[in-house]
Enzyme design. Structure first.
Site, PDB file in Angstrom:
ATOM      1  N   LYS A  65      -8.723 -23.836 -38.127  1.00 48.05           N
ATOM      2  CA  LYS A  65      -9.763 -24.797 -37.675  1.00 48.05           C
ATOM      3  C   LYS A  65      -9.593 -24.863 -36.213  1.00 48.05           C
ATOM      4  O   LYS A  65      -8.723 -24.794 -35.778  1.00 48.05           O
ATOM      5  CB  LYS A  65      -9.948 -25.970 -38.473  1.00 48.05           C
ATOM      6  CG  LYS A  65     -11.132 -27.002 -38.272  1.00 48.05           C
ATOM      7  CD  LYS A  65     -11.890 -26.272 -39.533  1.00 48.05           C
ATOM      8  CE  LYS A  65     -13.183 -27.086 -39.876  1.00 48.05           C
ATOM      9  NZ  LYS A  65     -13.644 -26.705 -41.241  1.00 48.05           N
TER      10      LYS A  65
ATOM     11  N   ASN B 276     -26.538 -29.540 -41.722  1.00 50.92           N
ATOM     12  CA  ASN B 276     -26.729 -27.970 -42.161  1.00 50.92           C
ATOM     13  C   ASN B 276     -26.367 -28.400 -43.640  1.00 50.92           C
ATOM     14  O   ASN B 276     -27.433 -27.951 -44.762  1.00 50.92           O
ATOM     15  CB  ASN B 276     -25.953 -27.201 -41.447  1.00 50.92           C
ATOM     16  CG  ASN B 276     -25.848 -25.913 -42.251  1.00 50.92           C
ATOM     17  OD1 ASN B 276     -26.923 -25.301 -42.610  1.00 50.92           O
ATOM     18  ND2 ASN B 276     -24.814 -24.997 -42.576  1.00 50.92           N
ATOM     19  N   ALA B 277     -25.283 -28.800 -44.156  1.00 50.80           N
ATOM     20  CA  ALA B 277     -25.239 -29.029 -45.450  1.00 50.80           C
ATOM     21  C   ALA B 277     -26.038 -29.801 -46.294  1.00 50.80           C
ATOM     22  O   ALA B 277     -26.484 -29.437 -47.344  1.00 50.80           O
ATOM     23  CB  ALA B 277     -23.503 -29.412 -45.689  1.00 50.80           C
ATOM     24  N   GLY B 278     -26.225 -31.056 -45.671  1.00 51.15           N
ATOM     25  CA  GLY B 278     -26.880 -32.058 -46.416  1.00 51.15           C
ATOM     26  C   GLY B 278     -28.462 -31.772 -46.615  1.00 51.15           C
ATOM     27  O   GLY B 278     -28.948 -31.995 -47.671  1.00 51.15           O
TER      28      GLY B 278
HETATM   29  N1  GLU Z   1     -16.741 -24.914 -41.503  1.00 51.95           N
HETATM   30  C1  GLU Z   1     -16.817 -24.259 -43.061  1.00 51.95           C
HETATM   31  C2  GLU Z   1     -15.833 -24.964 -43.759  1.00 51.95           C
HETATM   32  O1  GLU Z   1     -15.478 -26.074 -43.487  1.00 51.95           O
HETATM   33  C3  GLU Z   1     -16.857 -22.869 -43.172  1.00 51.95           C
HETATM   34  C4  GLU Z   1     -15.666 -21.971 -42.641  1.00 51.95           C
HETATM   35  C5  GLU Z   1     -15.865 -20.420 -42.656  1.00 51.95           C
HETATM   36  O2  GLU Z   1     -16.933 -20.109 -42.861  1.00 51.95           O
HETATM   37  O3  GLU Z   1     -14.883 -19.937 -42.099  1.00 51.95           O
HETATM   38  O4  GLU Z   1     -15.446 -24.483 -44.749  1.00 51.95           O
END
Ligand code: GLU
Length: 452
Positions: free
Chosen positions: A115, A235-237
């Protein structure tokens, strides 16, 4: 009902990830082989911190900080998003990288976990400033990212445009190579996959549908008519609201960082989205009643969907959650103390590493497509996503049942071995999901062996 603790909860995300790990570890098999393994499985492989001097539009040079944590490459290259957020910090990024490792293992894709975070307020950056910050971050990370080492993707306040800049900068630094698989979540015109933007939400909806079909919540067999409250309209919500509405659910509450709204008869997420595009927030949508920002978490509803940021459901408000099921589209929205309270109250939490894994699953398809120089169509991407999310849901549910059945065996096995783990409660879905994931990582680690 459990009373909220008198002392403040520890909201350090890395400590939270550790607490989740400690709860799951006793439920993994071959306990004797754990000596020394636990630390290896939990601690990150690499932490990179960089300074990012950026010339702001007004001429000032401002120093930002960025992090990239590679948690594990045991099962494949690191994979995980980059977030731009004022509260991003190394502890948070470490926890998020750890969850990526578990997520990839749980949905069975050949990646480890990573991350990144840049400490900034993206809402106060111009497009040009954001571009310069992104490019400088990629340059500063250098060989710490790469198509076969660590592959970024979108996360909070980063999107397909940000991914296009990451690709372009990396490609400038590595001319002549096939660089598309260095980053996922790219625009469709640049090697991205149609459906990637909505994939986190779509994956969560597939999980929820299957969980309900399998009898996870007695009396609620489908989404048709289910009453849903969503925290977060990013985006998700936003995608989740649209998909759930299409599936016949009634969206009774939505919030964003400015505030919340509710409507007994249901909100139209398309209309709420257009309103937010025009005004910058969901607050004051015509026909809605106002809610305080965290009020949406306490609404009377069938499914609560936290889709914003971490530590939203804590010991403080968990006693007032009314939904019988929580679908975690955000990463880390529920604290361990809240998990205990919810579990005691019979509220089921479909954990983040399962519920929001759709994003990284489709990222894997994008990466594989780029490696092969192929173009996959959206229908087959969605069919494969559905299959994987349903399979992972079944795995978690089955594992939980077997853990509950064998709880006495686990208690005997651990009694006296590790003092802090003597108190072994009935496992919830998070503990089951984490146990599945940690077991897979553990097995892979053991199969590879300790080098040299
Ligand atoms: N940021 C997203 C997560 O937390 C996607 C991560 C990705 O696609 O590598 O799962």
């Amino acid at each position: 009902m459990t009373a909220p603790p008198l002392v403040a909860e520890d909201l350090d995300l890395h400590h939270i990830a550790k607490a989740q790990f400690d709860r799951a570890a006793p439920f993994t098999s071959n306990v004797d082989g754990w000596k020394g393994m636990a630390q290896w499985l939990f601690e990150p492989e690499r932490i990179v911190e960089v300074s990012l001097p950026i010339r702001r539009d007004d001429g000032y040079v401002f120093m930002f900080r960025g992090f990239r944590v590679l948690h594990s490459t045991v099962r494949g290259p690191g994979k995980g998003g980059i977030r731009f957020h004022p509260e991003a910090g190394v502890g948070e990024v470490k926890a998020l990288a750890t969850w990526m490792t578990w997520k990839s293992a749980l949905v069975d894709i050949p990646f480890g976990g990573a991350k990144g975070g840049v400490v900034c307020d993206p809402r106060r950056l111009s497009l040009g400033e954001k571009e310069r910050l992104t490019r400088r971050f990629v340059a500063a990370l250098g060989e710490n990212i790469g198509p076969h080492t660590d592959i970024p993707a979108p996360d909070l306040y980063t999107d397909s445009q940000t991914m296009a800049w990451i690709y372009d900068t990396y490609a400038m630094m590595h001319p002549g190579n096939a660089n598309l698989p260095v980053v996922t979540g790219k625009p469709v015109t640049l090697g991205g996959l149609a459906g990637r933007a909505g994939a986190t939400a779509q994956g969560g909806v597939f999980v929820l549908e299957h969980y309900l079909e399998m009898g996870g919540i007695p009396g609620l067999a489908s989404l048709d008519g289910a009453r849903i409250a969503l925290q977060g309209f990013g985006n998700a919500g936003r995608h989740a609201a649209m998909l759930l509405h299409e599936a016949g659910a009634v969206i009774v509450g939505i919030s964003d960082s400015s505030g919340g709204i509710s409507c007994e008869t249901g909100l139209d997420p398309g209309m709420v989205g257009r309103f937010k595009d025009e005004t910058g927030s969901v607050v004051d949508v015509p026909g809605s009643s106002p809610l305080p920002p965290a009020g949406v978490l306490e609404l009377e509803c069938d499914v609560l969907v936290p889709a914003a940021i971490e530590c939203q459901i804590t010991a403080h408000n968990a006693p007032r959650v009314k939904a019988p099921i929580i679908l975690e589209l955000a990463n880390g929205p529920t604290t361990p103390a809240a998990d205990d309270i919810l579990s005691e109250r019979g509220i089921k939490v479909v954990p983040d590493i399962l519920a929001n894994a759709g994003g990284v699953v489709v990222s894997y398809f994008e990466w594989a497509q780029n490696i092969e120089n192929q173009q996959w169509d959206e229908a087959s991407v969605m069919a494969q996503l559905r299959r994987r999310m349903r399979r992972a849901t079944e795995t978690v549910m089955t594992r939980r049942v077997s853990m509950v059945e064998a709880i006495d065996v686990y208690r005997d096995r651990w009694h006296g071995l590790v003092p802090s783990q003597r108190k072994l409660g009935l496992p919830d879905l998070r503990t089951a999901a984490t146990a599945v994931a940690v077991q897979i990582c553990r097995d892979a680690t053991e199969q590879r062996g300790v080098w040299p």
